[in-house]
Design an enzyme around this catalytic site. Structure first.
Site, PDB file in Angstrom:
ATOM      1  N   GLU A  80       0.803  -1.221   0.000  1.00  0.00           N
ATOM      2  CA  GLU A  80       0.000   0.000   0.000  1.00  0.00           C
ATOM      3  C   GLU A  80       0.835   1.269   0.000  1.00  0.00           C
ATOM      4  O   GLU A  80       0.391   2.311  -0.477  1.00  0.00           O
ATOM      5  CB  GLU A  80      -0.908   0.081   1.240  1.00  0.00           C
ATOM      6  CG  GLU A  80      -1.890  -1.033   1.399  1.00  0.00           C
ATOM      7  CD  GLU A  80      -1.353  -2.114   2.305  1.00  0.00           C
ATOM      8  OE1 GLU A  80      -0.463  -2.870   1.859  1.00  0.00           O
ATOM      9  OE2 GLU A  80      -1.833  -2.209   3.447  1.00  0.00           O
ATOM     10  N   ASN A  81       2.016   1.211   0.601  1.00  0.00           N
ATOM     11  CA  ASN A  81       2.773   2.448   0.725  1.00  0.00           C
ATOM     12  C   ASN A  81       3.394   2.898  -0.588  1.00  0.00           C
ATOM     13  O   ASN A  81       3.961   3.981  -0.651  1.00  0.00           O
ATOM     14  CB  ASN A  81       3.833   2.341   1.832  1.00  0.00           C
ATOM     15  CG  ASN A  81       4.710   1.137   1.698  1.00  0.00           C
ATOM     16  OD1 ASN A  81       4.257   0.059   1.333  1.00  0.00           O
ATOM     17  ND2 ASN A  81       5.981   1.310   1.987  1.00  0.00           N
TER      18      ASN A  81
END
Lengths: 214, 236, 214, 236
Positions: A49-50
């Site tokens: 996600e990052n």
């Protein structure tokens, strides 16, 4: 005590159900083990996600790059063909339905597909949600890997979650130490029992009606 | 010639007033602009609302800013992590406010502010306690909640390479929220590892175009939160 | 016939009112001439909607790159420090209020700041709006460069636009061949007359009440 | 190994059915995937809804697709230009439908589709005839209109460099709508000037990550609309 599947076997069993070429997001804990059990001849591309597609295994300590982390804030590597992007693009992949499979751990999962894996709802707990609610609403297939019961023997597969929901009606398949269980219109349905495990045992450890293997 | 370079870190953050809303780039330790945050601690502005995915770790960087009593409210998605002690303590003592925003919604609200979109609809939080109080609406048979943009007065950003026009590149996953925050803040303040002349960054490779950047300071050897914590450091 | 400003002089006069370091978007026609008259000691950065900051002058034919166009679909160049980006980012710059000045041509502009420059509203016309409505709503300062009247002598500065609006109440300053005119709470206000032009002439060629220079 | 490469242009567009909604990358001539469009002409799908900023020029590319009677509706911001004759003729004859969308709204609606955002608010068109029939709403004292996402079944895209995973880079302003359309279409079909192995594109420089791409064909020497028109060409 039944035999059942180990943590590694649960991850391997889940990996079997992920098609070749899938874009996959893995939650923290047992789901992370999936990377070790990619079936022969298949390739998965891992999303974090990052802001990365093409996440590779952890580096040797000497090789680690302090600017290359996964969503669990662990140091990782990039495989050939990786790409970096910002958070809005990363969650466009999630929310926009571009990620094929997300494998999550959980505290509870209900027979209608509800999942509760972000908060106990305890009054003194500090709420922390991260990307869990985005993932369960956006990813095409939400798989759960979890022990069938808590350490104290309480069922984690329940009729209704007692903890606050992460998302309603989103889970399609559950991999536990005892069985592979689908969430169907008729509730929980065992699709496979772990070696040496009986349906009666699964039923007794499940907090909701559950259908035997077809 | 347009030149957004500042030679002094304190000068770059000098005018952040009490009560300001400040976005801080970074996801956990990666991309956290430690030097700018420490300059803000030295500068002393109080009653800040801070927007970041987390709440800092150990007793340095964002955690130190919070620990110094300068932050009255955090807007974030994940306020606790293995090494965050400062925020949890203040929160349990009722001394700091928390607005919990799911990570993707946080990113999209920040982008919306930068893009002039006052609100949008998202499926995230539907059917959960975090949707309480939010307006919901159906589109094509599915329920979504409305989320407003999220702006800031200042953004503190760490990048890899900058030119004097403010064109920026980042390093790997240190990119995270930073390009969005550059868009959403009235005044974007950037610390860069490396400064190059205009034209040295290939126009195809610019991640944040200079229009979103106001001030740049060169910090050639930035400290990293994880290293500071491993060394047991605290600030100030 | 008055003397008044030439097209080049109108552009040069407009350029005088753009601060150093501004991010500027120029419409097609006379506004494009602004680039030739950047005042000594100032630097403007040109934005083009199709995805570029740092647009430079047209190339020699031999040097042109078929993939490097401006919003008017003319071949252009890139200055050092330029950046390319996609359309959503480009219009985020516009809609998000990041562009300082947009200089547009127009068919009509009204004393309340309304502008009509995209369509005559004729029933058989093919409507084509491009980025005009995004620009007038998003850019901080909307300047207009236009002849004071049409070729047939009709006022272009009017009380109410008769053509369909591009945007309501958005124009702040108008540069015509006869005068520089501000849009104020009290309507049109002449701030400067072109050499040899009288206020009476400007007033007679304006289709709305207009205030003399202070 | 994941490999999204197709060796044949006709194969890459073979399954586009009658009635499909097709996004076509490019802004005017720059970035227009002429070879893919011509393959779609050969393939013959009809009753298409096409999304592009313009409507093509001369009698090649998008204009030729329209001229061949395959397009029943255009969604675009600027349907006429100095060299567009085909669309204006069909439009005046009532043989093609037009949905006019301001350029920035068009871009944002396409991005919204790719990002899972069913609707958003924008100030663009407020107070104009193009806001008629749209829902409007005030935020912080200013009026905005609501705009829905804009999806497609297929996108036809031209890029500069692609790897077998579908990671793409573009050339200069040929980028325009293409990265957004890759996100918004169910099936994204790309023609690339150059094909490289996975890993040859620096992960920092990827503009479209492969997750948004389904099929790639290599077209090493693509024709350019402006050149074809200057040569007086038509298609088929």
């Amino acid at each position: 005590m039944s035999t059942g599947w180990s943590r590694e076997e649960m991850a391997a069993r889940a990996a079997l159900d992920i098609p070749d070429g899938s874009y996959v997001n893995l939650g923290i804990g047992i789901p992370e083990l999936v990377t070790r059990f990619v079936p022969e001849g298949r390739e998965f591309i891992y999303h974090t996600e990052n802001g990365m597609l093409g996440m590779g295994p952890p580096p040797a300590d000497a090789d680690r790059d302090l600017d290359l982390m996964n969503a669990g804030k662990k140091y990782v590597t990039a495989v050939p063909g990786a790409a970096y992007f910002h958070h809005a693009d990363s969650f466009s992949m999630i929310r926009g339905g571009h990620i094929d499979v997300c494998v999550l751990g959980t505290m509870q999962v209900a027979s209608n597909g509800d999942i509760a894996n972000w908060s106990t709802g305890a009054p003194d707990a500090i709420p922390a949600v991260g990307g869990a609610m985005d993932l369960v609403q956006g990813v095409k297939h939400i798989y759960v890997i979890t022990q069938h019961t808590t350490r104290t023997g309480e069922p984690k597969l329940v009729e209704r979650c007692s903890y606050p929901l992460t998302g309603p009606g989103v889970v399609s398949r559950i991999f536990t130490d005892l069985a592979v269980v689908d969430v169907t219109d008729n509730g929980f349905q065992v699709v496979e029992l772990a070696p040496g495990v009986t349906f009666a045992e699964v039923e007794s450890k499940t907090g909701a009606p559950i259908l035997p293997p077809a | 010639m347009i030149n957004k370079m500042y030679s002094s870190i304190p000068d770059a953050v000098a005018d952040i007033p009490d009560g300001a809303t400040v976005m801080v780039g970074g996801f956990g330790a990666s991309g956290s602009p430690i030097e700018l945050i420490h300059a803000l601690i030295d500068q002393g502005a109080r009653n800040l609302t801070v927007i970041n995915n987390n709440t800092g770790n150990g007793d340095v960087g964002l955690a130190a800013l919070i620990g110094n009593g300068q932050v009255s409210k955090m807007i974030c998605s994940f306020p606790r992590s293995s090494q965050s002690r400062v925020f949890p303590r203040l929160y349990k003592e009722g001394r700091i406010e928390l607005e919990l925003v799911p990570q993707g919604t946080l990113a999209e609200r920040i982008r919306a502010a930068g893009a002039g979109i006052p609100a949008f609809y998202t499926p995230t939080t539907v059917g959960t306690v975090l949707a309480e109080g939010k307006e919901s609406r159906e589109f094509e048979g599915r329920t979504y909640v409305m989320e407003p943009w999220l702006k800031a007065d200042f953004a503190l950003i760490k990048c890899e390479v900058a030119d004097p026009l403010g064109n920026l590149t980042y390093n790997k996953t240190a990119r995270n929220f930073s390009p969005l925050m550059c868009m959403a803040a009235t005044t974007t303040i950037v610390q860069t590892k490396k400064r190059v002349a205009a034209g040295e960054i290939d126009p195809e490779h610019v991640i944040t175009p200079g229009i979103f950047v106001n001030r740049i300071v060169e910090v050639p050897d930035p400290v990293h939160e994880d290293t500071l914590i491993a060394e047991g450091r605290s600030y100030p």
